[in-house]
Scaffold this motif. Sequence first.
Motif, mmCIF file in Angstrom:
data_model
loop_
_atom_site.group_PDB
_atom_site.id
_atom_site.type_symbol
_atom_site.label_atom_id
_atom_site.label_comp_id
_atom_site.label_asym_id
_atom_site.label_seq_id
_atom_site.Cartn_x
_atom_site.Cartn_y
_atom_site.Cartn_z
ATOM 1 N N ILE A 115 -3.602 -0.192 -0.546
ATOM 2 C CA ILE A 115 -4.737 0.150 0.561
ATOM 3 C C ILE A 115 -6.008 0.567 -0.323
ATOM 4 C CG2 ILE A 115 -2.784 1.058 1.868
ATOM 5 C CD1 ILE A 115 -3.096 4.057 0.874
ATOM 6 N N SER A 116 -6.908 0.835 0.740
ATOM 7 C CA SER A 116 -7.964 0.996 -0.105
ATOM 8 C C SER A 116 -8.204 2.561 -0.102
ATOM 9 C CB SER A 116 -9.176 0.836 0.718
ATOM 10 O OG SER A 116 -9.343 1.239 2.222
ATOM 11 N N ARG A 117 -7.899 3.280 0.780
ATOM 12 C CA ARG A 117 -7.722 4.886 0.679
ATOM 13 C C ARG A 117 -6.772 5.323 1.742
ATOM 14 N NH1 ARG A 117 -12.126 8.360 -1.113
ATOM 15 N NH2 ARG A 117 -13.529 7.027 -2.671
ATOM 16 N N PHE A 118 -6.308 6.654 1.479
ATOM 17 C CA PHE A 118 -5.491 6.942 2.531
ATOM 18 C C PHE A 118 -6.569 7.329 3.701
ATOM 19 C CE2 PHE A 118 -2.563 7.826 -1.022
ATOM 20 C CZ PHE A 118 -1.390 7.320 -0.458
ATOM 21 N N LEU A 140 7.739 2.690 3.964
ATOM 22 C CA LEU A 140 6.348 2.500 3.754
ATOM 23 C C LEU A 140 6.246 3.160 2.257
ATOM 24 C CD1 LEU A 140 4.592 2.980 6.946
ATOM 25 C CD2 LEU A 140 4.780 0.840 5.851
ATOM 26 N N GLN A 141 5.347 2.537 1.368
ATOM 27 C CA GLN A 141 4.801 2.964 0.064
ATOM 28 C C GLN A 141 3.712 2.622 -0.226
ATOM 29 O OE1 GLN A 141 7.838 2.809 -3.401
ATOM 30 N NE2 GLN A 141 8.962 1.524 -1.960
ATOM 31 N N PHE A 142 2.749 3.140 -0.615
ATOM 32 C CA PHE A 142 1.247 2.978 -0.962
ATOM 33 C C PHE A 142 0.881 3.021 -2.391
ATOM 34 C CE2 PHE A 142 1.921 4.659 3.460
ATOM 35 C CZ PHE A 142 1.820 3.674 4.062
ATOM 36 N N GLU A 143 -0.086 2.237 -2.490
ATOM 37 C CA GLU A 143 -0.986 2.011 -3.941
ATOM 38 C C GLU A 143 -2.223 1.936 -3.554
ATOM 39 O OE1 GLU A 143 -1.257 1.833 -8.002
ATOM 40 O OE2 GLU A 143 0.596 2.376 -6.984
ATOM 41 N N VAL A 144 -2.915 3.022 -4.058
ATOM 42 C CA VAL A 144 -4.269 3.105 -3.722
ATOM 43 C C VAL A 144 -4.935 2.090 -4.557
ATOM 44 C CG1 VAL A 144 -6.665 4.483 -3.640
ATOM 45 C CG2 VAL A 144 -4.376 5.577 -2.755
ATOM 46 N N VAL A 145 -6.069 1.259 -4.104
ATOM 47 C CA VAL A 145 -6.704 -0.033 -4.803
ATOM 48 C C VAL A 145 -8.213 0.133 -4.662
ATOM 49 C CG1 VAL A 145 -4.562 -1.341 -4.990
ATOM 50 C CG2 VAL A 145 -6.172 -1.611 -2.961
ATOM 51 N N ASN A 146 -8.600 0.934 -3.748
ATOM 52 C CA ASN A 146 -10.146 1.140 -3.373
ATOM 53 C C ASN A 146 -10.873 0.126 -2.726
ATOM 54 O OD1 ASN A 146 -10.325 3.719 -4.932
ATOM 55 N ND2 ASN A 146 -9.922 3.094 -6.640
ATOM 56 N N THR A 147 -10.673 -1.310 -3.464
ATOM 57 C CA THR A 147 -11.657 -2.300 -2.934
ATOM 58 C C THR A 147 -10.822 -3.538 -2.768
ATOM 59 O OG1 THR A 147 -12.325 -3.067 -5.117
ATOM 60 C CG2 THR A 147 -13.716 -1.257 -3.910
ATOM 61 N N LEU A 148 -11.385 -4.652 -2.025
ATOM 62 C CA LEU A 148 -10.723 -6.005 -2.150
ATOM 63 C C LEU A 148 -10.355 -6.485 -3.501
ATOM 64 C CD1 LEU A 148 -9.660 -8.445 -0.270
ATOM 65 C CD2 LEU A 148 -11.960 -9.118 -0.351
ATOM 66 N N ASP A 149 -11.301 -6.238 -4.351
ATOM 67 C CA ASP A 149 -11.147 -6.477 -5.775
ATOM 68 C C ASP A 149 -9.949 -5.867 -6.376
ATOM 69 O OD1 ASP A 149 -13.142 -8.432 -5.748
ATOM 70 O OD2 ASP A 149 -14.463 -7.082 -6.589
ATOM 71 N N GLY A 150 -9.944 -4.477 -5.989
ATOM 72 C CA GLY A 150 -8.396 -3.973 -6.551
ATOM 73 C C GLY A 150 -7.339 -4.348 -6.035
ATOM 74 N N ALA A 151 -7.393 -4.887 -4.625
ATOM 75 C CA ALA A 151 -6.181 -5.319 -4.152
ATOM 76 C C ALA A 151 -5.687 -6.777 -4.932
ATOM 77 C CB ALA A 151 -6.433 -5.739 -2.675
ATOM 78 N N VAL A 152 -6.635 -7.761 -5.370
ATOM 79 C CA VAL A 152 -6.470 -8.848 -5.796
ATOM 80 C C VAL A 152 -5.782 -8.451 -7.046
ATOM 81 C CG1 VAL A 152 -7.584 -10.610 -7.266
ATOM 82 C CG2 VAL A 152 -8.443 -10.114 -4.998
ATOM 83 N N THR A 159 1.455 -4.469 -9.068
ATOM 84 C CA THR A 159 1.448 -3.110 -8.889
ATOM 85 C C THR A 159 1.515 -2.549 -7.514
ATOM 86 O OG1 THR A 159 -0.836 -2.835 -9.136
ATOM 87 C CG2 THR A 159 0.384 -2.426 -11.021
ATOM 88 N N ALA A 160 1.415 -3.592 -6.693
ATOM 89 C CA ALA A 160 1.530 -3.348 -5.062
ATOM 90 C C ALA A 160 2.176 -4.872 -4.657
ATOM 91 C CB ALA A 160 0.235 -3.008 -4.389
ATOM 92 N N ASP A 161 2.706 -4.789 -3.528
ATOM 93 C CA ASP A 161 3.397 -6.015 -3.007
ATOM 94 C C ASP A 161 2.766 -6.767 -1.931
ATOM 95 O OD1 ASP A 161 5.669 -5.796 -4.532
ATOM 96 O OD2 ASP A 161 6.039 -4.025 -3.705
ATOM 97 N N TYR A 162 2.010 -6.027 -0.948
ATOM 98 C CA TYR A 162 1.206 -6.723 0.220
ATOM 99 C C TYR A 162 0.027 -5.911 0.350
ATOM 100 C CZ TYR A 162 3.549 -3.391 3.408
ATOM 101 O OH TYR A 162 3.883 -2.189 4.180
#
Length: 286
Positions: A115-118, A140-152, A159-162
């Motif tokens: 997720i980008s942010r909570f 549900l579990q979450f990993e904060v990634v901030n941006t689309l690049d972070g999600a990539v 470190t995250a699944d979807y």
Amino acid sequence: MQPNTVDQIRVIGVPEHFNYPWQLALDDGAFAKQGIDLQWTDIPEGSGRMSKMLADGEADLAIILTDGLLKAVADGLDAKIVQLYVASPLLWGIHVGSDSPYKSLEDLRGTKAAISRFGSGSHLMAYVNASQQDWSEADLQFEVVNTLDGAVSALTDATADYFLWERFTTQPLVDQQIFRRIGVCPTPWPCFVIAGRSEFLDGNRPLVQSVLRIINTYTEEFLEIPSIDRTLSNTYGQELEAIREWMKLTSWSQQQISTAALQQAIAILDQLNLLKKRLSPEDLLA
């Protein structure tokens, strides 16, 4: 921080094709011709970051996801909706990494969402998707990634699944086989509103109305601009056919959001236990 003059306004939004009308208006000098110093800032982190900027007085208006704004107001943000911006739903693509072992939505039960942010759309829509799949909150579990690049990065190194993000914005990543899309989750409400800090709105209503009149002229005629499909394709690095499909599915608004649409969004978010307090449309409309 210097206080705003009556003709200065700071506006924020995501760097996506929905907001290209603002860029056109700025390029044309449409605001400046009316004596308005409109300072636009792209916020790739999305609605969660924009809510904080409004709360911290770093922005005056935000083109923000409806659900993100409702969550932020329930959390204490003093802001109001001045107008609906995009009336159509947002199509959230549900993505995994190209090498992910997950093939279906059911495979994602109990895995970790980037997720980008909570409080962001990627966070809130993970709950909507979970509800539609009959998952529980424990799934549900979450990993904060901030941006689309972070999600990539997060989906690539597991470190995250979807990751849920706007389906057309992520299309180049799907085309490049960085992401694999395994589903789409539309918002059950109109997707973007224009919201402002209450303190700013109270002292600058004529200025805000002038800004709305200008941007509404651009959104009303946006899809009729010659070769706008090619302009968007080149600007956002998307295939022309994908842009044309997006244009068919997207409608801008020049009116205030309806009470019925707000009530529906509030009811769904409340049912998902995402609102700290019960909201009413009267709490939200400028």
